[in-house]
Enzyme design. Structure first.
Site, mmCIF file in Angstrom:
data_model
loop_
_atom_site.group_PDB
_atom_site.id
_atom_site.type_symbol
_atom_site.label_atom_id
_atom_site.label_comp_id
_atom_site.label_asym_id
_atom_site.label_seq_id
_atom_site.Cartn_x
_atom_site.Cartn_y
_atom_site.Cartn_z
ATOM 1 N N GLU A 90 9.479 32.497 32.769
ATOM 2 C CA GLU A 90 10.253 32.907 31.422
ATOM 3 C C GLU A 90 11.989 32.372 30.949
ATOM 4 O OE1 GLU A 90 6.883 37.299 31.908
ATOM 5 O OE2 GLU A 90 9.442 36.928 33.145
ATOM 6 N N CYS A 103 17.507 32.737 26.878
ATOM 7 C CA CYS A 103 17.909 32.606 27.888
ATOM 8 C C CYS A 103 16.564 31.787 28.253
ATOM 9 C CB CYS A 103 17.914 34.052 28.315
ATOM 10 S SG CYS A 103 18.521 34.163 30.002
ATOM 11 N N CYS A 110 13.481 30.658 43.093
ATOM 12 C CA CYS A 110 15.123 30.085 43.513
ATOM 13 C C CYS A 110 15.386 30.254 44.892
ATOM 14 C CB CYS A 110 15.913 31.151 43.190
ATOM 15 S SG CYS A 110 17.991 30.499 43.382
ATOM 16 N N CYS A 114 19.773 35.575 47.388
ATOM 17 C CA CYS A 114 20.648 36.522 47.050
ATOM 18 C C CYS A 114 20.427 37.742 47.134
ATOM 19 C CB CYS A 114 21.500 37.091 45.709
ATOM 20 S SG CYS A 114 22.286 35.276 45.190
ATOM 21 N N CYS A 117 18.575 40.519 44.244
ATOM 22 C CA CYS A 117 17.966 39.242 43.038
ATOM 23 C C CYS A 117 16.457 39.054 42.880
ATOM 24 C CB CYS A 117 18.581 37.712 42.867
ATOM 25 S SG CYS A 117 17.582 37.467 41.061
ATOM 26 N N GLY A 169 16.320 30.945 38.683
ATOM 27 C CA GLY A 169 16.686 29.885 39.666
ATOM 28 C C GLY A 169 18.323 30.125 39.723
ATOM 29 N N SER A 201 25.054 29.689 33.905
ATOM 30 C CA SER A 201 25.592 30.399 35.440
ATOM 31 C C SER A 201 25.108 30.626 36.678
ATOM 32 C CB SER A 201 24.777 31.546 35.210
ATOM 33 O OG SER A 201 24.776 32.639 36.336
ATOM 34 N N SER A 223 28.787 34.207 39.519
ATOM 35 C CA SER A 223 28.386 35.664 39.522
ATOM 36 C C SER A 223 28.869 36.027 40.678
ATOM 37 C CB SER A 223 26.454 35.285 40.374
ATOM 38 O OG SER A 223 25.792 34.927 38.790
ATOM 39 N N LEU A 224 29.845 36.405 40.797
ATOM 40 C CA LEU A 224 30.727 37.325 41.373
ATOM 41 C C LEU A 224 30.390 38.314 42.451
ATOM 42 C CD1 LEU A 224 33.979 36.541 42.362
ATOM 43 C CD2 LEU A 224 34.607 38.357 40.544
ATOM 44 N N HIS A 225 30.378 38.966 41.984
ATOM 45 C CA HIS A 225 29.410 40.410 42.544
ATOM 46 C C HIS A 225 30.874 41.016 43.480
ATOM 47 C CE1 HIS A 225 26.741 38.509 40.233
ATOM 48 N NE2 HIS A 225 26.139 38.331 40.741
ATOM 49 N N CYS A 343 17.298 42.730 31.680
ATOM 50 C CA CYS A 343 17.162 42.166 32.770
ATOM 51 C C CYS A 343 16.212 43.011 33.796
ATOM 52 C CB CYS A 343 19.410 42.678 33.157
ATOM 53 S SG CYS A 343 19.602 41.547 31.501
HETATM 54 N N1 SAH Z 1 21.518 30.908 39.846
HETATM 55 C C1 SAH Z 1 22.700 31.948 38.907
HETATM 56 C C2 SAH Z 1 21.471 32.122 37.322
HETATM 57 C C3 SAH Z 1 21.599 33.353 37.981
HETATM 58 S S1 SAH Z 1 22.064 34.005 36.680
HETATM 59 C C4 SAH Z 1 23.467 32.535 39.720
HETATM 60 O O1 SAH Z 1 23.344 33.002 40.333
HETATM 61 O O2 SAH Z 1 24.418 33.080 38.367
HETATM 62 C C5 SAH Z 1 21.030 35.890 37.096
HETATM 63 C C6 SAH Z 1 22.887 37.279 37.017
HETATM 64 O O3 SAH Z 1 21.967 38.231 36.820
HETATM 65 C C7 SAH Z 1 22.901 36.703 38.144
HETATM 66 O O4 SAH Z 1 24.223 37.070 37.440
HETATM 67 C C8 SAH Z 1 22.061 37.480 38.850
HETATM 68 O O5 SAH Z 1 23.424 37.404 40.437
HETATM 69 C C9 SAH Z 1 22.389 38.523 38.340
HETATM 70 N N2 SAH Z 1 21.253 39.630 38.958
HETATM 71 C C10 SAH Z 1 20.104 38.944 40.034
HETATM 72 N N3 SAH Z 1 19.111 40.049 39.865
HETATM 73 C C11 SAH Z 1 19.925 41.056 39.646
HETATM 74 C C12 SAH Z 1 19.699 42.345 39.290
HETATM 75 N N4 SAH Z 1 18.548 43.203 40.023
HETATM 76 N N5 SAH Z 1 19.842 43.286 38.767
HETATM 77 C C13 SAH Z 1 20.926 43.355 37.553
HETATM 78 N N6 SAH Z 1 21.240 41.906 38.022
HETATM 79 C C14 SAH Z 1 20.893 40.745 38.571
#
Ligand code: SAH
Length: 380
Positions: A90, A103, A110, A114, A117, A169, A201, A223-225, A343
């Site tokens: 998408e 986007c 992927c 994670c 995700c 991805g 990203s 993507s730190l988290h 998202c």
């Molecule tokens: N693989 C890359 C690109 C993905 S960008 C990356 O990891 O940065 C997508 C962003 O959305 C990333 O920051 C990812 O961690 C976040 N994300 C993934 N699943 C999510 C969810 N269920 N809710 C909110 N954010 C999410």
């Protein structure tokens, strides 16, 4: 048949040279394809008829095929694009007052897994080609009526003014195809976007962050988290290979050549996991030597995720703690939720080839709202 969307301008020039054609032909073709959105050689009026005929024999300009096209009440528009063999990704366009952000996806699925995700849960099928990546921008411009007209002054605002590689991805895991697409986005003979308006990203592929810095430095989101290796190992397993110390060092190196003087840290807020006051303080401590902004993403739930979204008060409090420390922190807002374009709500289709998830997912599911959603994200 070669698909000319697979070439950046330099490789198109090389291909034209092989056909005994001059370099300026490649620039001409590039403008027709990318600026004017043309896929028919017959329309390229300033290209000699004989060359048009020759091109039609040798090559094609083939963009992605849309399977669905939905527009939300807030103007967010989402295309489901056919990637063949039962796969689909998408692409989402988010109009805002002063800009329009597209986007786009870089892979079918992927491989990074994670834990929060939905794309990771779907498994991995393959990398997208350069044509399939740039094709998302090419297609969106055509659909949005945003292609430029030959001979008309094109100094005005672009409909798609910003691109974020925040779809399905890991862009840095598809380095060559992704960077060829980036070069087209930046090239004046193609899309002519500024480096600051194109954001990649990454979950933190450290060596590829250095390669990006040295080849096509665009804006970078990481993507730190999590602020500790123990937690990040669990949420973002690639952390086991490239732990926080290395990731932070790579961010610092990136800033030496980055088009913006800060890194954007994305931080998904998971209730009870990484959203406490102590977590906010730890994040501040970890990143204190790196010029950065934070983009907080309240978790978007999907079936079987096992995580919850924190309360709005918790989200606000976390944001406040960062802001009180003079760190810019925005909360990513939900757009297009009536068409499942927010998202974490997107549903592409991945035929997992890694079979990691066979036990959880069973056989490939039909494309329904219930299938595990793909997360497409939008930079604030
Ligand atoms: N693989 C890359 C690109 C993905 S960008 C990356 O990891 O940065 C997508 C962003 O959305 C990333 O920051 C990812 O961690 C976040 N994300 C993934 N699943 C999510 C969810 N269920 N809710 C909110 N954010 C999410």
């Amino acid at each position: 048949m070669v698909n000319l969307l697979d070439f950046d301008v330099d490789s198109l020039t090389a291909w034209f040279a092989q056909q005994g054609e001059k370099p300026f032909r490649a620039r001409q073709l590039s403008r027709w394809m990318h600026r004017f959105g043309v896929d028919d050689f017959g329309q390229m009026t300033d290209v000699a008829k004989s060359l048009r005929a020759k091109l039609a024999d040798l090559a094609e300009i083939r963009g992605p095929q849309p399977l669905r096209d939905n527009t939300a009440a807030d103007g967010t528009r989402k295309w489901l694009l056919d990637m063949g063999n039962g796969n689909a990704v998408e692409t989402v366009f988010i109009p805002e007052t002063n800009r329009g952000t597209l986007c786009i996806s870089s892979q079918v699925g992927c491989a990074l897994e994670c834990s929060f995700c939905s794309t990771g849960k779907q498994g991995f099928n393959r990398n997208l080609t350069t044509a399939e990546i740039i094709g998302q921008l090419w297609h969106a411009n055509r659909m949005l009526g945003a292609v430029r007209q030959p001979g008309v002054d094109d100094s005005g605002e672009r409909v798609v003014s910003n691109v974020v590689l925040m779809g399905m991805g890991e862009p840095l895991a598809n380095f060559d195809n992704m960077t060829a697409a980036l070069r087209l986005m930046l090239d004046d003979h193609a899309y002519g976007l500024s480096r600051r308006r194109v954001t990649v990203s990454t979950a933190g592929l450290v060596p590829a962050m250095d390669r990006l810095r040295d080849s096509v430095p665009v804006a970078l989101a990481v993507s730190l988290h999590a602020a500790t290796d123990a937690l990040r190992d669990e949420l973002v397993p690639i952390n086991r290979k490239y732990p926080l110390r290395e990731l932070m060092a790579a961010c610092r190196r990136y800033l030496e050549k980055a088009p913006r003087d800060f890194i954007t840290f994305e931080y998904v807020l998971l209730a009870g996991i990484n959203d406490s006051d102590a977590d906010a303080h730890a994040v501040l401590q970890l990143t204190r030597t790196i010029p950065c902004k934070f983009n907080l993403i309240p978790f978007n739930p999907f079936p079987g995720s096992g995580y919850r979204r924190p309360s709005p008060e918790r989200v606000r409090r976390f944001q406040e703690l960062l802001i009180n420390a003079d760190v810019v922190a925005t909360v990513r807002k939900t757009r297009g939720d009536d068409i499942d374009a927010a998202c974490g709500q997107l549903a592409g289709q991945v035929k997992d080839r890694t079979r990691r998830h066979a036990a959880q997912v069973g056989t490939a599911r039909p494309l329904t709202r219930q299938s595990l959603p793909i997360t497409l994200e939008v930079n604030a």
